[in-house]
Design a protein around this motif. Structure first.
Motif, short mmCIF file in Angstrom:
data_model
loop_
_atom_site.label_atom_id
_atom_site.label_comp_id
_atom_site.label_asym_id
_atom_site.label_seq_id
_atom_site.Cartn_x
_atom_site.Cartn_y
_atom_site.Cartn_z
N THR A 74 -49.18 -17.29 56.06
CA THR A 74 -48.93 -17.79 57.30
C THR A 74 -49.70 -17.02 58.16
O THR A 74 -49.84 -15.75 58.14
N SER A 75 -50.16 -17.37 59.53
CA SER A 75 -50.85 -16.82 60.49
C SER A 75 -49.67 -15.75 61.39
O SER A 75 -48.61 -16.02 61.24
N ASP A 76 -50.37 -14.89 62.10
CA ASP A 76 -49.45 -14.15 63.15
C ASP A 76 -48.55 -15.09 63.89
O ASP A 76 -47.40 -14.64 64.05
N SER A 77 -49.13 -16.21 64.64
CA SER A 77 -48.24 -17.02 65.19
C SER A 77 -47.27 -17.89 64.54
O SER A 77 -46.54 -18.61 65.37
N ASN A 78 -47.38 -18.27 63.22
CA ASN A 78 -46.50 -18.90 62.32
C ASN A 78 -45.71 -18.24 61.39
O ASN A 78 -44.85 -18.58 60.59
N THR A 79 -45.79 -16.72 61.44
CA THR A 79 -44.97 -15.90 60.39
C THR A 79 -43.65 -15.42 61.30
O THR A 79 -43.80 -14.96 62.18
N THR A 80 -42.52 -16.01 60.43
CA THR A 80 -41.03 -15.64 61.26
C THR A 80 -40.71 -14.37 61.11
O THR A 80 -40.84 -13.83 59.93
N THR A 81 -40.24 -13.70 62.21
CA THR A 81 -39.70 -12.36 61.80
C THR A 81 -38.21 -12.41 62.75
O THR A 81 -38.01 -13.55 63.20
N PHE A 82 -37.74 -11.43 63.06
CA PHE A 82 -36.72 -11.07 64.04
C PHE A 82 -36.93 -10.14 64.90
O PHE A 82 -37.54 -9.07 64.62
N ASP A 83 -36.38 -10.11 66.17
CA ASP A 83 -36.49 -9.20 67.32
C ASP A 83 -35.49 -8.12 67.01
O ASP A 83 -34.56 -8.18 66.06
N ASP A 84 -35.32 -7.11 67.76
CA ASP A 84 -34.36 -6.09 67.82
C ASP A 84 -33.08 -6.46 68.02
O ASP A 84 -31.97 -6.05 67.83
N ASN A 85 -32.63 -7.91 68.75
CA ASN A 85 -31.63 -8.43 68.99
C ASN A 85 -31.06 -9.23 67.89
O ASN A 85 -30.15 -9.81 68.05
N GLY A 86 -32.14 -9.48 66.85
CA GLY A 86 -31.75 -10.46 65.85
C GLY A 86 -32.07 -11.96 65.87
O GLY A 86 -31.71 -12.72 65.20
N ASN A 87 -32.84 -12.15 67.15
CA ASN A 87 -33.26 -13.70 67.41
C ASN A 87 -34.70 -13.67 66.65
O ASN A 87 -35.39 -12.70 66.35
#
Length: 371
Positions: A74-87
């Motif tokens: 998947t691309s950068d804009s479609n790859t899911t990750t989590f921010d520092d707050n867990g969102n």
């Protein structure tokens, strides 16, 4: 007397990952990397895997080194990750909020440096001085041979203060008697003189290229010349005994990865590959050589040693075995080790059959392979 040899090795280019990916896929611009196919993604992943990189988006991370484990589909804009707050968010948005950095190429895939940790290609550079331990492709192989030319050899010899004598070295040697080897090189009687000729009832010709590069007239001319020696049939209803493959002059990867794999493991049809330059420059001797290869591939016999010189084979039932194991080049984790055993099947030890197995360090299936 000492033997001097020169050794050259290849290194990964110390550059941005986007530049390297363009070269790997033979693209001129970043825009051509939109909608990367799965095949190209795997090609990128295979090239980049275990490569050390450093990230340029954060000054605190410049001295840290990461190792690539894989490339996302998947691309950068479609790859899911989590921010520092867990969102939950995507990689492009994360970099925008975390580093105030808008990615220039959010359509490119990410690299994975550890589980659930992603980096965009455009913020990664390759660490300098990493050896390329895999097999070079045909173009790079020719280039590496070219750089080890005579003038450079002279330069290194001068640096080590070596001198080459003009006198020829003389050593003691023995001359063994040559075996009585039966073979013919006369074109006019090549078929009549072969010990065993196999009949070719049905065959096909496949050309890997466009008609602009391989005109039909040139193909037909070559086949007519080859048929003079083959004297083959053309039973269209039967499965071909042999497929003649005409390749571009740089068709090494096609030969290794596709033709032999499909012919040997999928269809079970014998294949014979020739380069296109030999098709255009038709020579009788070359056609005879092709014929001899075809005869051998179909189980015929082109030559043999006089049985009187192989008494241990001809006087009692004897099998001559040859075994070998080949391993992939260092760093290549995608290919296994291959074991092969060949065995003679006639009293003149001139015809052989082979058995191949995928295995580890030693020939672990030898008993089964020789049944």
């Amino acid at each position: 007397m000492i033997n001097i040899d020169f050794h050259a090795t290849a290194f990964y280019e110390s550059s941005s990952l986007t530049r390297i990916v363009k070269k790997v896929l033979n693209k001129r611009t970043i825009e051509e990397l939109r909608d990367i196919s799965e095949r190209d993604r795997l090609k990128i992943e295979n090239f980049l895997k275990n490569l050390k990189i450093y990230a340029t988006h954060d000054e605190n991370a410049l001295n840290r080194r990461f190792r690539i484990s894989k490339v996302t589909n998947t691309s950068d804009s479609n790859t899911t990750t989590f921010d520092d707050n867990g969102n939950q968010t995507d990689v492009a948005s994360y970099f925008q909020r975390k580093y105030n950095m808008q990615l220039q190429h959010p359509f490119l895939p990410c690299i994975v440096i550890r589980e659930e940790t992603y980096l965009p290609l455009e913020v990664c550079n390759v660490v300098e001085g990493q050896l390329f331990m895999r097999k070079l492709n045909e173009r790079h192989g020719k280039y590496s041979i070219g750089i080890l030319n005579y003038q450079q050899n002279e330069y290194y010899m001068q640096r080590f203060d070596f001198r080459v004598s003009n006198e020829v070295a003389i050593t003691q040697a023995r001359i063994f008697p040559a075996p009585n080897y039966s073979i013919t090189l006369l074109l006019e009687i090549v078929q009549e003189m072969l010990p065993l000729v196999q009949q070719l009832g049905s065959w096909a010709c496949t050309v890997f290229g466009s008609e602009n590069d391989f005109p039909m007239s040139a193909i037909q001319k070559f086949i007519r010349e080859l048929q003079v020696w083959l004297k083959a049939g053309n039973d269209a209803k039967a499965q071909p005994q042999l497929i003649l493959c005409i390749l571009p002059n740089t068709g090494v990867s096609l030969y290794d990865a596709e033709i032999k794999r499909v012919g040997d493991t999928v269809t079970g049809v014998v294949t014979l590959c020739i380069q296109s330059r030999n098709m255009f420059a038709i020579k009788k001797q070359y056609c005879v050589n092709v014929y001899l290869k075809i005869n051998a591939k179909l189980g015929g016999m082109n030559s043999f040693i006089n049985p009187s010189q192989l008494l241990f084979v001809s006087e009692s039932p004897t099998i001559i075995l040859g075994a070998s194991v080949i391993h992939p080049v260092p760093g290549d984790t995608s290919r296994p080790s291959i074991a092969a055993v060949a065995a003679s099947i006639d009293a003149m030890a001139s015809r052989y059959v082979a058995s191949i197995r995928v295995q580890q360090e030693v020939i672990s299936h030898l008993a089964d392979m020789t049944k």
